[in-house]
Motif scaffolding. Structure first.
Motif, PDB file in Angstrom:
ATOM      1  N   LEU A   1     -31.312  14.913 -40.860  1.00 30.25           N
ATOM      2  CA  LEU A   1     -31.091  16.268 -41.361  1.00 30.25           C
ATOM      3  C   LEU A   1     -30.236  16.238 -42.622  1.00 30.25           C
ATOM      4  CD1 LEU A   1     -31.887  19.072 -40.155  1.00 30.25           C
ATOM      5  CD2 LEU A   1     -29.491  19.305 -39.527  1.00 30.25           C
ATOM      6  N   ARG A   2     -29.174  15.430 -42.573  1.00 28.48           N
ATOM      7  CA  ARG A   2     -28.261  15.386 -43.714  1.00 28.48           C
ATOM      8  C   ARG A   2     -28.880  14.700 -44.931  1.00 28.48           C
ATOM      9  NH1 ARG A   2     -22.574  15.977 -42.387  1.00 28.48           N
ATOM     10  NH2 ARG A   2     -22.089  14.394 -43.927  1.00 28.48           N
ATOM     11  N   SER A   3     -29.944  13.932 -44.695  1.00 26.53           N
ATOM     12  CA  SER A   3     -30.586  13.302 -45.849  1.00 26.53           C
ATOM     13  C   SER A   3     -31.448  14.315 -46.599  1.00 26.53           C
ATOM     14  CB  SER A   3     -31.427  12.109 -45.401  1.00 26.53           C
ATOM     15  OG  SER A   3     -32.544  12.570 -44.685  1.00 26.53           O
ATOM     16  N   LEU A   4     -31.759  15.460 -45.965  1.00 23.66           N
ATOM     17  CA  LEU A   4     -32.630  16.437 -46.605  1.00 23.66           C
ATOM     18  C   LEU A   4     -31.921  17.249 -47.683  1.00 23.66           C
ATOM     19  CD1 LEU A   4     -34.648  17.735 -43.513  1.00 23.66           C
ATOM     20  CD2 LEU A   4     -35.365  16.101 -45.253  1.00 23.66           C
ATOM     21  N   ASN A   5     -30.592  17.318 -47.628  1.00 24.52           N
ATOM     22  CA  ASN A   5     -29.885  17.910 -48.771  1.00 24.52           C
ATOM     23  C   ASN A   5     -28.840  16.949 -49.329  1.00 24.52           C
ATOM     24  OD1 ASN A   5     -27.971  18.133 -46.828  1.00 24.52           O
ATOM     25  ND2 ASN A   5     -27.467  20.278 -47.217  1.00 24.52           N
ATOM     26  N   ARG A   6     -29.076  15.704 -49.059  1.00 29.33           N
ATOM     27  CA  ARG A   6     -28.275  14.616 -49.628  1.00 29.33           C
ATOM     28  C   ARG A   6     -26.791  14.724 -49.266  1.00 29.33           C
ATOM     29  NH1 ARG A   6     -30.612  13.766 -55.719  1.00 29.33           N
ATOM     30  NH2 ARG A   6     -28.752  12.477 -55.830  1.00 29.33           N
TER      31      ARG A   6
END
Lengths: 255, 285, 278
Positions: A51-56
């Motif tokens: 999830l956190r990789s989707l908004n970096r």
């Protein structure tokens, strides 16, 4: 039932490493617009990392690396040309623990807007009312917008966090176990809000509570040990899972 | 700041961040530029080991001052360190937290009292007492050691308390659960676990004692002599610089800067040891 | 024979407690001693008239001005540098060789004796840069001296701001600098200000640096390039040269009160800051 596909996020061959340990392995799937994608799986299966990789947001930690591509509306979000801050304005996130910033309710909501240079008081007022209403919080706080956000209850704070994301009018809303610390009534508030919000937004909901996914998600993905085991329509996942691990997890054999 | 942009701000901050280290470098460079040539011209050995300090005759031996600084520091440590550590243990382990929260800042206030006031108290209160009790001039190595001992106590207490409190409560509970008394726990366990912090506090205290100037000038009497008894008047390295700088010229001034070089090196060594000791504590924590 | 643990404990507590009481007693003694002799001399008249006859009589007005101006200049220079350093250390870098070097430099600078700052200020500001014995030279030298105090205190305060606040700010699209400005600094402010106040305190207490760099003029300064003296220096000169015990005590009392006010302010600010944080 044939659904018209409108791909919002396209995840292609994504591997994520933390200090050289691969924690997400070869993810390949798509997220459609105006749907809620529920992500379920036991703790430590990489849901939050994904999830956190989707908004970096992952980039804020050290020793973290991604390969593969994540396309948002067809554009790679890890493109070096892309401004990470404007990406985060388009892809909002609500964290597991409600965090009101130590400022007034009003200032919490307009925090992101002020960053983007919006200062027209009338416009801000409008957005505050609209976002708080959409998060089902307006009626409770409309008379005390200048109260510190820290004075709200946990459930109210989490709706404040949701409203704060909505104020940015993002394309995508990420929710990381948003109800894990909340009571059943607050949870209902949030779930009702999400069902309403998917008309406008694409929503990805990570949850430890499989029943929550069953209640609100259109599509559900099951993660296990850093792998995507199965993704499909929620109904199908919960009634006729293809993989044995999925049915084991859903029926509560582990997790 | 808008003008600078994000990258600009970061670059600016990354430059400013070196202000402290640049300050240190600048100080070192200028003290060394003024002092080092003299050291080589005059001879390091003659400078450090000769007892002949007669600037008007071109004699610059600082051995008496080195000895004085050493003995005053040692005396101060003998007085200040045990009292300071005892106070730290008492406050950290044997009194309620609320009491400690009142007394610790009060003791830290001792560190804020200007050194000239300490020096003054040394002159008007302590020196006459020493003179009456033990004889001698009063203004002496002993007076300097006592005043400095008091002055370094807050440093020792404050850092020692912090390192004692950093020892996990579970250690203590484990020991108490085995039937140890509180004191047994403290001296067999807590103080050992906090050792590196306590050592660091002592070393930092030594640094303060060697570096202190004004109080020392006022209470030690300032005679250039190798001390043979604690009751004699002595002059420390710092006092030597401060007393003669105002009228020193030429070689004499260079010799005082060279004294500064010696002092600077000693302090940097002490601080390096202390910072290694403190870092060790942090890792344990 | 083995003494029962209970008795060793009682003996130990007695000794340790006595040491503590002794330490606190010294503090009280110093305060009472100075205030008892100095307070009767301290009056508005004493504070606001100029000294006469080298300080043998009259008041301390120009010295009061010097005592305000020197720390003020020092803080104007040191506070931005120190706060920026701590912001950089906490917000803009990860632990690396460079941060360790900066921290080591800060620790060393904190340990450098004031006489060395005095020597440096004398050779660099007074002589090489030609500022002479002046408020400027003194303020800049003091700024060097208090820099580590400010860096350490504000670093601690900035580090204490919850990580979650930063995450939220970033997640709403804030840049690092925006996050620092809007969330980190406002929340660390009481702690940062405490560091600044402690720096002021250090400057007021200092004597050696000031004598070497600001001189000891008794005139009211009209520019930053005028020499001046602070209360600490004035007290030192009066006491050492035995000019006037009475005025020395008056100055000492004023000095102690100033130091008390500054440090109590710092203490209560820090206390409130910690209370708020929990």
């Amino acid at each position: 039932m044939q659904q018209e596909k409108n791909i919002k996020i396209d995840i292609r061959h994504v591997n994520i490493f933390a200090r050289d340990v691969k924690i997400l392995k070869d993810l390949n799937f798509e997220v459609n617009s105006n749907q809620i994608l529920g992500i379920i799986g036991p703790a430590g299966s990489g849901k939050t990392t994904f999830l956190r990789s989707l908004n970096r947001m992952n980039e804020l930690e050290t020793g973290w690396r991604i390969d593969g591509q994540i396309l948002l509306d067809g554009k790679d979000i890890y493109d070096s040309e892309l401004d990470v801050n404007s990406l985060r304005k388009r892809v909002g996130i609500v964290f597991a623990l409600p965090v009101a910033l130590p400022m007034s309710i009003y200032e919490n909501i307009v925090y992101g807007l002020r960053l983007s240079g919006v200062s027209d008081k009338k416009r801000l007022d409008e957005i505050v009312e609209k976002s708080l209403s959409a998060a089902f919080l307006w009626d409770e706080v409309k008379d005390r917008l200048s109260l510190s956000g820290l004075r709200l209850s946990g459930g109210q704070q989490q709706r404040l966090c949701l409203a704060r994301v909505l104020a940015m009018e993002p394309d995508v809303i990420l929710l990381d176990e948003p109800c894990s610390g909340l009571d059943p009534i607050s949870t209902t508030w949030i779930e009702d809000a999400l069902t309403e919000l998917k008309k406008k937004y694409t929503i990805i909901l990570v949850t430890n509570n499989t029943m929550q996914a069953a209640r609100v998600a259109d599509m559900t993905a099951f993660f296990l040990m850093g792998e995507l085991i199965e993704i499909g329509l929620t109904k199908q996942i919960f009634t006729a899972p293809v993989k044995k691990e999925t049915s084991d997890y859903i029926t509560g054999r582990f997790g | 700041m808008k003008l600078l942009g994000e990258k600009g701000v970061e670059r600016l901050l990354s430059v400013v961040a070196f202000s402290a280290i640049s300050a240190l470098g600048l100080i070192a460079v200028f003290i060394f530029i003024e002092g080092l040539p003299f050291l080589f011209k005059y001879g390091i050995k003659d400078f450090l080991l000769s007892s002949d300090w007669r600037p008007d005759a071109g004699k610059f031996g600082i051995y008496p001052m080195i000895a004085a600084s050493f003995w005053v520091m040692l005396g101060a440590m003998l007085i200040g360190a045990p009292l300071g550590i005892a106070g730290a243990i008492f406050l950290a382990e044997f009194v309620p937290k609320t009491v400690m929260n009142i007394i610790k800042p009060a003791i830290e206030l001792l560190a804020a009292i200007p050194s000239v006031i300490y020096g003054f108290i040394g002159v008007v209160v302590l020196a006459p007492v020493i003179r009456d009790l033990f004889g001698g001039p009063g203004l002496s190595l002993l007076a300097g050691a006592i005043i400095l001992g008091i002055m370094i106590m807050p440093t020792v207490i404050s850092i020692s308390i912090d390192s004692l409190l950093a020892v996990p409560v579970s250690f203590r509970e484990g020991s108490l659960a085995l039937g140890a008394t509180k004191w047994q726990t403290v001296h067999m366990l807590t103080t050992k676990a906090a050792k590196s912090g306590i050592v660091a506090s002592i070393i930092l205290g030594m640094g303060r004692a060697i570096g202190e100037t004004m109080a020392v000038i006022m209470v030690t009497g300032n005679s250039v002599m190798i001390p043979h008894s604690p009751l004699e008047s002595v002059r420390t390295l710092t006092a030597n610089i401060a007393l003669e700088m105002s009228y020193a010229i030429g070689m004499h001034r260079e010799a005082l800067f060279a004294t500064g070089v010696v002092l600077f090196i000693v302090i940097i060594i002490l601080n390096s040891i202390a910072s290694v000791a403190i870092r060790k504590k942090v890792i344990v924590k | 024979m083995r003494i029962p643990p209970k008795y060793t404990q009682i003996a130990a507590i007695t000794i340790l407690g006595a040491a503590t009481v002794f330490t606190v007693a010294i503090l009280i003694f110093i305060l009472v001693f100075v205030l008892e002799k100095g307070l009767p001399i301290l009056s508005l008249n004493f504070l606001f008239t100029s000294p006469a006859d080298m300080g043998r009589s009259g008041g301390i007005f120009p010295i009061l001005i010097g005592t305000v101006l020197l720390p003020l200049l020092a803080i104007i220079v040191a506070a931005p540098l120190g706060i920026a350093t701590s912001v950089y250390l906490v917000e803009f870098t990860n632990e690396s060789r460079i941060t360790r070097l900066i921290r080591f430099g800060t620790d060393c600078l904190a340990g450098v004796p004031s006489i060395i700052f005095g020597l440096f200020g004398f050779i660099f500001f007074v002589t090489i840069l030609g500022m002479g014995w002046s408020i400027m030279s003194g303020g800049l030298s003091l700024a060097f001296m208090i820099l580590p105090t400010i860096i350490r205190t504000s670093e601690e305060a900035i580090r204490a701001v919850p990580k979650a606040y930063r995450e939220v700010s970033f997640s709403l699209g804030a840049s690092r600098w925006q996050t620092v400005r809007k969330v980190v600094i406002p929340n660390a402010l009481p702690g940062v200000v405490t560091g600044v106040v402690l720096g002021i305190g250090r400057s007021i207490e200092e004597t050696a640096v000031v004598i070497f760099t600001a001189g000891s003029s008794l005139l009211i300064p009209t520019s930053v390039f005028d020499s001046t003296r602070t209360m600490a220096v004035h007290f030192y000169i009066l006491a050492r040269e035995g000019l006037s015990m009475e005025n020395a005590y008056g100055t000492a009392a004023a000095l102690i009160i100033a130091v008390l006010i500054v440090n109590l302010t710092a203490y209560f600010m820090m206390h409130r800051f910690i209370a708020k944080r929990n």
